[in-house]
Write an enzyme that holds these catalytic residues in place. Structure first.
Site, PDB file in Angstrom:
ATOM      1  N   PHE A  60       0.836  -1.208   0.000  1.00  0.00           N
ATOM      2  CA  PHE A  60       0.000   0.000   0.000  1.00  0.00           C
ATOM      3  C   PHE A  60       0.875   1.264   0.000  1.00  0.00           C
ATOM      4  O   PHE A  60       0.859   2.057  -0.948  1.00  0.00           O
ATOM      5  CB  PHE A  60      -0.934  -0.085   1.213  1.00  0.00           C
ATOM      6  CG  PHE A  60      -1.545   1.206   1.655  1.00  0.00           C
ATOM      7  CD1 PHE A  60      -2.218   2.013   0.755  1.00  0.00           C
ATOM      8  CD2 PHE A  60      -1.457   1.599   2.989  1.00  0.00           C
ATOM      9  CE1 PHE A  60      -2.792   3.212   1.176  1.00  0.00           C
ATOM     10  CE2 PHE A  60      -2.018   2.782   3.412  1.00  0.00           C
ATOM     11  CZ  PHE A  60      -2.682   3.602   2.511  1.00  0.00           C
ATOM     12  N   VAL A  61       1.671   1.455   1.028  1.00  0.00           N
ATOM     13  CA  VAL A  61       2.476   2.685   1.125  1.00  0.00           C
ATOM     14  C   VAL A  61       3.603   2.675   0.089  1.00  0.00           C
ATOM     15  O   VAL A  61       3.850   3.674  -0.596  1.00  0.00           O
ATOM     16  CB  VAL A  61       3.075   2.844   2.547  1.00  0.00           C
ATOM     17  CG1 VAL A  61       3.989   4.068   2.602  1.00  0.00           C
ATOM     18  CG2 VAL A  61       1.977   2.970   3.595  1.00  0.00           C
ATOM     19  N   ASP A  85      10.251  -6.475  -3.587  1.00  0.00           N
ATOM     20  CA  ASP A  85       9.118  -7.000  -2.812  1.00  0.00           C
ATOM     21  C   ASP A  85       9.033  -8.506  -3.036  1.00  0.00           C
ATOM     22  O   ASP A  85       9.301  -8.985  -4.134  1.00  0.00           O
ATOM     23  CB  ASP A  85       7.806  -6.336  -3.281  1.00  0.00           C
ATOM     24  CG  ASP A  85       6.730  -6.354  -2.204  1.00  0.00           C
ATOM     25  OD1 ASP A  85       6.316  -5.287  -1.755  1.00  0.00           O
ATOM     26  OD2 ASP A  85       6.313  -7.470  -1.816  1.00  0.00           O
ATOM     27  N   ASN A  86       8.666  -9.235  -1.990  1.00  0.00           N
ATOM     28  CA  ASN A  86       8.463 -10.686  -2.165  1.00  0.00           C
ATOM     29  C   ASN A  86       6.987 -11.044  -2.317  1.00  0.00           C
ATOM     30  O   ASN A  86       6.640 -12.214  -2.346  1.00  0.00           O
ATOM     31  CB  ASN A  86       9.087 -11.474  -0.994  1.00  0.00           C
ATOM     32  CG  ASN A  86       8.332 -11.251   0.309  1.00  0.00           C
ATOM     33  OD1 ASN A  86       7.444 -10.406   0.384  1.00  0.00           O
ATOM     34  ND2 ASN A  86       8.688 -12.013   1.330  1.00  0.00           N
ATOM     35  N   GLY A 113       1.806  -7.812  -0.555  1.00  0.00           N
ATOM     36  CA  GLY A 113       1.588  -6.812  -1.608  1.00  0.00           C
ATOM     37  C   GLY A 113       1.095  -7.467  -2.893  1.00  0.00           C
ATOM     38  O   GLY A 113       0.906  -8.677  -2.958  1.00  0.00           O
ATOM     39  N   TYR A 137       5.283  -7.678  15.810  1.00  0.00           N
ATOM     40  CA  TYR A 137       5.367  -6.442  15.024  1.00  0.00           C
ATOM     41  C   TYR A 137       6.026  -5.331  15.846  1.00  0.00           C
ATOM     42  O   TYR A 137       7.059  -4.784  15.461  1.00  0.00           O
ATOM     43  CB  TYR A 137       3.955  -6.044  14.607  1.00  0.00           C
ATOM     44  CG  TYR A 137       3.862  -4.850  13.685  1.00  0.00           C
ATOM     45  CD1 TYR A 137       4.372  -4.901  12.387  1.00  0.00           C
ATOM     46  CD2 TYR A 137       3.226  -3.676  14.098  1.00  0.00           C
ATOM     47  CE1 TYR A 137       4.259  -3.810  11.536  1.00  0.00           C
ATOM     48  CE2 TYR A 137       3.103  -2.593  13.241  1.00  0.00           C
ATOM     49  CZ  TYR A 137       3.616  -2.663  11.959  1.00  0.00           C
ATOM     50  OH  TYR A 137       3.496  -1.588  11.115  1.00  0.00           O
ATOM     51  N   THR A 193      -2.428   5.131   8.512  1.00  0.00           N
ATOM     52  CA  THR A 193      -2.534   5.774   7.203  1.00  0.00           C
ATOM     53  C   THR A 193      -3.541   4.989   6.379  1.00  0.00           C
ATOM     54  O   THR A 193      -3.658   3.778   6.536  1.00  0.00           O
ATOM     55  CB  THR A 193      -1.146   5.788   6.533  1.00  0.00           C
ATOM     56  OG1 THR A 193      -0.262   6.532   7.373  1.00  0.00           O
ATOM     57  CG2 THR A 193      -1.182   6.431   5.166  1.00  0.00           C
ATOM     58  N   ARG A 222      -7.881  -3.759   8.784  1.00  0.00           N
ATOM     59  CA  ARG A 222      -7.744  -2.400   9.304  1.00  0.00           C
ATOM     60  C   ARG A 222      -9.095  -1.682   9.213  1.00  0.00           C
ATOM     61  O   ARG A 222      -9.923  -1.990   8.356  1.00  0.00           O
ATOM     62  CB  ARG A 222      -6.641  -1.651   8.566  1.00  0.00           C
ATOM     63  CG  ARG A 222      -5.272  -2.194   8.973  1.00  0.00           C
ATOM     64  CD  ARG A 222      -4.128  -1.402   8.417  1.00  0.00           C
ATOM     65  NE  ARG A 222      -3.606  -1.962   7.192  1.00  0.00           N
ATOM     66  CZ  ARG A 222      -2.434  -1.619   6.643  1.00  0.00           C
ATOM     67  NH1 ARG A 222      -1.667  -0.723   7.232  1.00  0.00           N
ATOM     68  NH2 ARG A 222      -2.029  -2.161   5.524  1.00  0.00           N
TER      69      ARG A 222
HETATM   70  N1  LIG Z   1      -0.162   1.693   6.564  1.00  0.00           N
HETATM   71  C1  LIG Z   1       0.017   2.142   7.779  1.00  0.00           C
HETATM   72  O1  LIG Z   1      -0.901   2.739   8.371  1.00  0.00           O
HETATM   73  C2  LIG Z   1       1.340   1.970   8.485  1.00  0.00           C
HETATM   74  C3  LIG Z   1       1.451   2.429   9.798  1.00  0.00           C
HETATM   75  C4  LIG Z   1       2.659   2.263  10.457  1.00  0.00           C
HETATM   76  C5  LIG Z   1       3.738   1.700   9.800  1.00  0.00           C
HETATM   77  N2  LIG Z   1       3.607   1.261   8.523  1.00  0.00           N
HETATM   78  C6  LIG Z   1       4.780   0.627   7.902  1.00  0.00           C
HETATM   79  O2  LIG Z   1       4.883   0.990   6.537  1.00  0.00           O
HETATM   80  C7  LIG Z   1       5.349  -0.130   5.779  1.00  0.00           C
HETATM   81  C8  LIG Z   1       4.367  -0.441   4.663  1.00  0.00           C
HETATM   82  O3  LIG Z   1       3.083  -0.734   5.210  1.00  0.00           O
HETATM   83  P1  LIG Z   1       1.828  -1.012   4.261  1.00  0.00           P
HETATM   84  O4  LIG Z   1       0.627  -0.533   4.955  1.00  0.00           O
HETATM   85  O5  LIG Z   1       2.127  -0.524   2.905  1.00  0.00           O
HETATM   86  O6  LIG Z   1       1.790  -2.614   4.277  1.00  0.00           O
HETATM   87  P2  LIG Z   1       1.629  -3.621   3.066  1.00  0.00           P
HETATM   88  O7  LIG Z   1       1.446  -4.980   3.655  1.00  0.00           O
HETATM   89  O8  LIG Z   1       0.605  -3.126   2.105  1.00  0.00           O
HETATM   90  O9  LIG Z   1       3.044  -3.529   2.347  1.00  0.00           O
HETATM   91  C9  LIG Z   1       4.191  -4.181   2.812  1.00  0.00           C
HETATM   92  C10 LIG Z   1       4.939  -4.747   1.628  1.00  0.00           C
HETATM   93  O10 LIG Z   1       6.133  -5.398   2.095  1.00  0.00           O
HETATM   94  C11 LIG Z   1       6.293  -6.611   1.379  1.00  0.00           C
HETATM   95  N3  LIG Z   1       7.120  -7.507   2.163  1.00  0.00           N
HETATM   96  C12 LIG Z   1       6.834  -8.063   3.373  1.00  0.00           C
HETATM   97  N4  LIG Z   1       7.849  -8.845   3.786  1.00  0.00           N
HETATM   98  C13 LIG Z   1       8.800  -8.767   2.833  1.00  0.00           C
HETATM   99  C14 LIG Z   1      10.096  -9.345   2.672  1.00  0.00           C
HETATM  100  N5  LIG Z   1      10.610 -10.165   3.589  1.00  0.00           N
HETATM  101  N6  LIG Z   1      10.797  -9.051   1.555  1.00  0.00           N
HETATM  102  C15 LIG Z   1      10.292  -8.231   0.614  1.00  0.00           C
HETATM  103  N7  LIG Z   1       9.082  -7.658   0.700  1.00  0.00           N
HETATM  104  C16 LIG Z   1       8.350  -7.927   1.791  1.00  0.00           C
HETATM  105  C17 LIG Z   1       4.870  -7.109   1.169  1.00  0.00           C
HETATM  106  O11 LIG Z   1       4.744  -8.056   0.143  1.00  0.00           O
HETATM  107  C18 LIG Z   1       4.134  -5.807   0.874  1.00  0.00           C
HETATM  108  O12 LIG Z   1       4.126  -5.517  -0.507  1.00  0.00           O
HETATM  109  C19 LIG Z   1       5.527  -1.281   6.762  1.00  0.00           C
HETATM  110  O13 LIG Z   1       6.879  -1.330   7.169  1.00  0.00           O
HETATM  111  C20 LIG Z   1       4.654  -0.882   7.921  1.00  0.00           C
HETATM  112  O14 LIG Z   1       5.092  -1.439   9.138  1.00  0.00           O
HETATM  113  C21 LIG Z   1       2.429   1.375   7.849  1.00  0.00           C
END
Ligand SMILES: NC(=O)c1ccc[n+]([C@@H]2O[C@H](COP(=O)([O-])OP(=O)(O)OC[C@H]3O[C@@H](n4cnc5c(N)ncnc54)[C@H](O)[C@@H]3O)[C@@H](O)[C@H]2O)c1
Length: 318
Positions: A11-12, A31-32, A36, A153, A183, A194
């Site tokens: 997402f982010v 990304d793995n 995602g 986490y 977010t 969420r």
């Molecule tokens: N969205 C929020 O509100 C929020 C809040 C606090 C922190 N964050 C942080 O921001 C980051 C992104 O969050 P998001 O909401 O986009 O989550 P998300 O799950 O949509 O994205 C995370 C991405 O990381 C990839 N990933 C996970 N493990 C991996 C690995 N070992 N190797 C390669 N890729 C890997 C997933 O496939 C995914 O595409 C995270 O680190 C999260 O902790 C997000």
């Protein structure tokens, strides 16, 4: 500028790639696909300046950088965003979550050291746990259950923070930590548990919205474009090595208020069902973003209703 984004298909991460490409950067997204989806990268992949690498960043960085044609080019910034982020996902992938935030962060630090890139590590408001201080300032150390259901986490993010800031002191890298507060926006996953996607999907289907507890717990909600703007500022400004900065929206809403607004914008009658509060669920959470304002000249600008309308549109089309 060359930028590496881990977690690019999330997402982010995907919004971050889009923004960096719009700013003229060459972007390598890693990304793995654990949580995602490549569809999130449809816009990015339309650019010749974008390269996608499917790899696990919990493996040594040479395995995700070595197979790149861009490997010989040095990144100016690395944004380490790979990690499951919703409670449903990080409980399902608990050990992988710990690995990517601990071992993956160690690899990201090694890659930043080898390349000289500035490293921005995505941490979370969960570092504060169920906070005793409100709103949360960066100086607050938090109230985290180290062995609870969320600890995979929370504690791995806290380890990542400690590792990056220690590497700044011991290795001289330029590492920075952003604590991201809730977010929301397009490309969130419908079933990831969420609150905003849950409410949007239920409201669009005309189903009751599920509220945990009595709905009086508060959250702050930052629209993804605002977050990404803060992230780019934080990653690219000079002189911020070792800094830890909150980014989020400091408007505070009860979950019940959020339910009311979402139902109204979706054009449906508000109906609620109640469920038990999950363990270790914080009762109040809101960032103090004074530091982001001072250091980054940043502040959130998207009103909740505007962001929710865009998010509802996304799920409507979904
Ligand atoms: N969205 C929020 O509100 C929020 C809040 C606090 C922190 N964050 C942080 O921001 C980051 C992104 O969050 P998001 O909401 O986009 O989550 P998300 O799950 O949509 O994205 C995370 C991405 O990381 C990839 N990933 C996970 N493990 C991996 C690995 N070992 N190797 C390669 N890729 C890997 C997933 O496939 C995914 O595409 C995270 O680190 C999260 O902790 C997000």
């Amino acid at each position: 500028m060359i930028a590496y984004v881990t977690g690019a298909a999330g997402f982010v991460g995907s919004h971050l790639c889009d923004r960096l490409l719009r700013d003229g950067a060459d972007v390598v997204g890693i990304d793995n696909l654990a949580t995602g989806a490549v569809e999130n990268l449809r816009d990015a992949q339309a650019s010749s300046r974008f390269t996608f690498v499917q790899a696990d960043v919990s493996e040594p960085w040479e395995t995700w950088i070595a197979d790149l044609s861009a490997a010989l080019q040095r990144p100016a910034v690395m944004l380490h965003f790979a990690s499951p982020a919703s409670p449903v996902q990080y409980e399902r992938l608990a050990l992988q979550t710990m690995a990517v935030n601990a071992v993956g962060t160690m690899h990201a630090v090694a890659a930043a050291q080898a390349s000289g890139a500035t490293l921005l590590f995505a941490s979370t408001s969960e570092s504060y746990g169920d906070p005793h201080e409100h709103p949360q300032r960066e100086t607050y150390w938090g109230n985290v259950n180290p062995v609870g259901i969320r600890s995979c986490y929370d504690e791995s993010k806290r380890f990542g923070e400690a590792y990056v800031t220690t590497a700044v002191r011991k290795l001289g890298i330029d590492g920075r930590v952003v604590r991201i507060f809730n977010t929301y926006g397009p490309r969130m996953q419908a079933g990831d548990g969420r609150v905003i996607p849950n409410f949007c999907i239920s409201a669009l289907r005309g189903e009751p919205l599920t509220v945990y507890g009595d709905g009086s717990q508060t959250r702050s909600f930052c629209y993804v474009d605002d977050l990404v703007d803060g992230l780019v500022r934080f990653a690219t400004r000079s002189g911020l090595a070792g800094r830890v900065v909150n980014i989020g929206n400091d408007g505070e809403y009860t979950i019940r208020q959020l339910a009311e607004i979402t139902a109204r914008l979706a054009g449906t009658e508000l109906r609620l069902t109640r469920d038990a509060l999950p363990p270790d669920d914080p009762t109040r959470r809101k960032p103090d973003v004074t530091l982001a304002r001072e250091l980054l000249d940043w502040q959130p600008t998207t009103p909740l209703e505007t962001g929710l309308r865009r998010t509802l549109d996304y799920f409507r089309k979904g």
